[in-house]
Design a protein around this motif. Sequence first.
Motif, PDB file in Angstrom:
ATOM      1  N   SER A  93       0.791  -1.210   0.086  1.00 21.21           N
ATOM      2  CA  SER A  93      -0.034   0.002   0.159  1.00 21.21           C
ATOM      3  C   SER A  93       0.849   1.318  -0.025  1.00 21.21           C
ATOM      4  O   SER A  93       0.623   2.083  -0.771  1.00 21.21           O
ATOM      5  CB  SER A  93      -0.947   0.079   1.224  1.00 21.21           C
ATOM      6  N   ARG A  94       1.778   1.290   0.936  1.00 20.84           N
ATOM      7  CA  ARG A  94       2.743   2.732   1.251  1.00 20.84           C
ATOM      8  C   ARG A  94       3.712   2.689   0.162  1.00 20.84           C
ATOM      9  O   ARG A  94       3.871   3.703  -0.563  1.00 20.84           O
ATOM     10  CB  ARG A  94       3.067   2.817   2.617  1.00 20.84           C
TER      11      ARG A  94
ATOM     12  N   ASP B 209       9.257  -6.964  -3.783  1.00 24.41           N
ATOM     13  CA  ASP B 209       8.171  -7.354  -3.042  1.00 24.41           C
ATOM     14  C   ASP B 209       8.160  -8.840  -3.181  1.00 24.41           C
ATOM     15  O   ASP B 209       8.399  -9.521  -4.119  1.00 24.41           O
ATOM     16  CB  ASP B 209       7.070  -6.690  -3.458  1.00 24.41           C
ATOM     17  N   LEU B 210       7.763  -9.192  -1.964  1.00 25.76           N
ATOM     18  CA  LEU B 210       7.393 -10.751  -1.633  1.00 25.76           C
ATOM     19  C   LEU B 210       6.731 -11.263  -2.937  1.00 25.76           C
ATOM     20  O   LEU B 210       6.478 -12.275  -3.396  1.00 25.76           O
ATOM     21  CB  LEU B 210       6.946 -10.923  -0.266  1.00 25.76           C
TER      22      LEU B 210
ATOM     23  N   ASN C  75       2.501  -7.320  -7.114  1.00 26.60           N
ATOM     24  CA  ASN C  75       2.881  -5.957  -6.638  1.00 26.60           C
ATOM     25  C   ASN C  75       3.978  -5.190  -7.257  1.00 26.60           C
ATOM     26  O   ASN C  75       3.944  -4.154  -7.602  1.00 26.60           O
ATOM     27  CB  ASN C  75       3.195  -5.875  -5.150  1.00 26.60           C
TER      28      ASN C  75
ATOM     29  N   GLU D 269      11.728 -14.638   0.486  1.00 26.61           N
ATOM     30  CA  GLU D 269      11.632 -13.881   1.736  1.00 26.61           C
ATOM     31  C   GLU D 269      12.965 -12.895   1.667  1.00 26.61           C
ATOM     32  O   GLU D 269      12.658 -11.871   2.222  1.00 26.61           O
ATOM     33  CB  GLU D 269      11.612 -14.949   2.965  1.00 26.61           C
TER      34      GLU D 269
ATOM     35  N   ALA E  96       9.401  -0.320   2.956  1.00 24.10           N
ATOM     36  CA  ALA E  96       8.234  -0.266   3.287  1.00 24.10           C
ATOM     37  C   ALA E  96       7.642  -1.668   3.541  1.00 24.10           C
ATOM     38  O   ALA E  96       6.568  -1.827   2.893  1.00 24.10           O
ATOM     39  CB  ALA E  96       7.291   0.575   2.439  1.00 24.10           C
TER      40      ALA E  96
ATOM     41  N   TRP F  38       7.140  -4.240   9.861  1.00 24.73           N
ATOM     42  CA  TRP F  38       8.194  -3.440  10.693  1.00 24.73           C
ATOM     43  C   TRP F  38       9.421  -4.263  10.982  1.00 24.73           C
ATOM     44  O   TRP F  38      10.417  -3.644  11.166  1.00 24.73           O
ATOM     45  CB  TRP F  38       7.242  -2.973  11.822  1.00 24.73           C
TER      46      TRP F  38
ATOM     47  N   HIS G  72      12.659  -3.685   8.936  1.00 27.02           N
ATOM     48  CA  HIS G  72      13.131  -2.344   8.732  1.00 27.02           C
ATOM     49  C   HIS G  72      14.711  -2.299   8.958  1.00 27.02           C
ATOM     50  O   HIS G  72      15.553  -1.697   8.506  1.00 27.02           O
ATOM     51  CB  HIS G  72      12.296  -1.381   9.477  1.00 27.02           C
TER      52      HIS G  72
ATOM     53  N   GLU H 293      10.513   3.679   6.153  1.00 24.82           N
ATOM     54  CA  GLU H 293       9.101   3.960   6.792  1.00 24.82           C
ATOM     55  C   GLU H 293       9.225   3.762   8.186  1.00 24.82           C
ATOM     56  O   GLU H 293      10.174   3.095   8.668  1.00 24.82           O
ATOM     57  CB  GLU H 293       7.916   2.965   6.138  1.00 24.82           C
ATOM     58  N   LEU H 294       8.297   4.398   8.862  1.00 23.40           N
ATOM     59  CA  LEU H 294       8.277   4.009  10.445  1.00 23.40           C
ATOM     60  C   LEU H 294       7.866   2.524  10.815  1.00 23.40           C
ATOM     61  O   LEU H 294       7.090   2.039  10.083  1.00 23.40           O
ATOM     62  CB  LEU H 294       7.085   4.938  10.772  1.00 23.40           C
TER      63      LEU H 294
ATOM     64  N   ARG I  10      -3.575  -6.194   7.127  1.00 16.86           N
ATOM     65  CA  ARG I  10      -2.870  -7.106   6.551  1.00 16.86           C
ATOM     66  C   ARG I  10      -2.559  -8.048   7.813  1.00 16.86           C
ATOM     67  O   ARG I  10      -2.284  -7.292   8.778  1.00 16.86           O
ATOM     68  CB  ARG I  10      -1.862  -6.745   5.673  1.00 16.86           C
TER      69      ARG I  10
ATOM     70  N   TRP J  28       0.345  -9.140   8.918  1.00 18.84           N
ATOM     71  CA  TRP J  28       1.360  -8.468   9.889  1.00 18.84           C
ATOM     72  C   TRP J  28       0.929  -7.546  10.705  1.00 18.84           C
ATOM     73  O   TRP J  28       1.217  -7.635  11.920  1.00 18.84           O
ATOM     74  CB  TRP J  28       2.609  -8.201   8.949  1.00 18.84           C
TER      75      TRP J  28
ATOM     76  N   TYR K  17       3.140   3.078  17.627  1.00 15.29           N
ATOM     77  CA  TYR K  17       3.433   4.111  16.398  1.00 15.29           C
ATOM     78  C   TYR K  17       3.528   5.578  16.740  1.00 15.29           C
ATOM     79  O   TYR K  17       2.595   6.405  16.218  1.00 15.29           O
ATOM     80  CB  TYR K  17       1.947   3.868  15.332  1.00 15.29           C
TER      81      TYR K  17
ATOM     82  N   TYR L  11      -1.196   8.768  -0.843  1.00 21.87           N
ATOM     83  CA  TYR L  11       0.194   8.066  -0.908  1.00 21.87           C
ATOM     84  C   TYR L  11       1.183   8.344  -2.149  1.00 21.87           C
ATOM     85  O   TYR L  11       2.259   8.401  -2.124  1.00 21.87           O
ATOM     86  CB  TYR L  11       0.068   6.615  -0.654  1.00 21.87           C
TER      87      TYR L  11
END
Length: 474
Positions: free
Chosen positions: A61-62, A83-84, A88, A109, A127, A130, A133, A150-151, A230, A232, A245, A392
Amino acid sequence: MKNRREFLKIAGLAGAGMVVGQGQAQPADPFPYVHKQQFNMHGYAAPKLDRVRMGFIGVGSRGSGTVRRMANIEGVEIKAVCDLIPGNVKKVIEDIKGAHNPDAYSGSEDIWKEVCDRDDIDLIYIATPWDLHAPISIRSMERDKHVYTELPLATTVEECWQVVETSERTRKHCFMGSGSCHDGMSAVALNMVRQGFFGDLIHGEGNYVHDRVSDPSRWERDEDNWYSYRPWRLKENVGRNGNLYPQHGLGPVAQMMDLNYGDKMDYLVSVSSADFTMGPTLKEVAKKDSYFEPFVGLPFRGNINTTIIRTHLGRTIMLQHDISTPRPGSRFQLISGTKGIFDARARQAALSEEWLSDEEFKSLLEKFKPQISKTFEEKVKAVGGISGSRSYERVTAMDWRLIDCLRNGLPLEMDVYDGALWSVVTPLSEWSVAHQGGTVRVPDFTAGAWKTNKRGMDISLEQGGTTNLVRPKG
Ligand SMILES: NC(=O)c1ccc[n+]([C@@H]2O[C@H](COP(=O)([O-])OP(=O)(O)OC[C@H]3O[C@@H](n4cnc5c(N)ncnc54)[C@H](O)[C@@H]3O)[C@@H](O)[C@H]2O)c1
């Protein structure tokens, strides 16, 4: 005589206060870590990059939106998308085809490692969920790349230190994209703070309030639109209890208070409510969709977490986190000082007990708009406005300034110490919640350099500002 008695009473209380002050308990230090700063990354300017060659890891998404945003900035070259999920990657590459022709990485992975290991990439964007990261950031910096994550920057205290140490050792930037710091309202408030409008700062508030639970459509799973929970993200809310967050609400307040360059966090306390909505909602949605059955009866974190931080100069910050009750969203909330207050959510400011009028507030927003916002607006105008159907996808001042700083060889607006500090609040709040609001020490990632570091975030745009926006083809 009465006056004298009153005076003695007050003087006695003051004396008692001093005794209490001297005997104060120290905050707990449950995550001790020995660190010696190897190099000060605050204010560090890496060599100029004319082109910024980017690799993207995680384009859900982000991340998919970020690819489109970055494609709108002069000097950005998109070299790799990973991306996995192969679909996407394919979708994103299709979107930017012609203007950029990145290589696709997908299907396992740890295929992201191949992106980090390339030798024709300058900046890796992350992104993913978490927990990846910090590992991706560390490998990227070790392979000579700057990082835009990303955060959050990391999920544990130990990982925060590892990212800081890697950045210092490799002299690679690790930028955590907390977009709220460049939002119109917080940039104006930051400028007002710096001009002394509110006097000496005393208190700030910031939140991540974003209801992701009440709307039933958020629980309907489908390939394209299941943006709410999602797996995760849902799992992150099980067994972890605290402010998960904090960055969006904290970032602007931290910059206003000069944390890491003039002040620092000393300690925090954190308390969570019980869960009143997640458990019951899971019970309901599991009746309609068996996917959710394993989540029924699990210990979800409390709905509302409140964390209070005390800084070395004696200021306080209150942060709230709530993604599971019906209430309007909020991020940077307010800042208050000896002369006045700015309330971003209420869109009001005051210099006394009375709020200013709407007109007066509006004119303050104009008067204190910082140069960074003005220049970004000019850049947007020059290309006929911002494109992108989802928020976004619309390029932000933060993205633009990040690339501008890299291209001009300038220090970044947020450095690795900011990312670590704003992220470490999560594991510390979890510890405090688990200890009934116990007081916990906040690590100083600058290792004392906060006392002499120059102020960050150049909102006056004293240097740079030369990068333009471009319209992607098609
Ligand atoms: N700054 C903001 O305003 C903002 C907004 C939304 C999300 N975020 C952050 O962005 C990140 C992603 O969130 P999202 O909502 O896009 O989640 P998402 O689930 O939509 O996207 C994550 C993507 O990572 C991919 N992924 C998972 N494991 C991977 C692996 N091993 N290798 C490569 N790719 C992998 C997934 O397939 C998925 O496409 C999170 O950190 C989130 O907090 C930030």
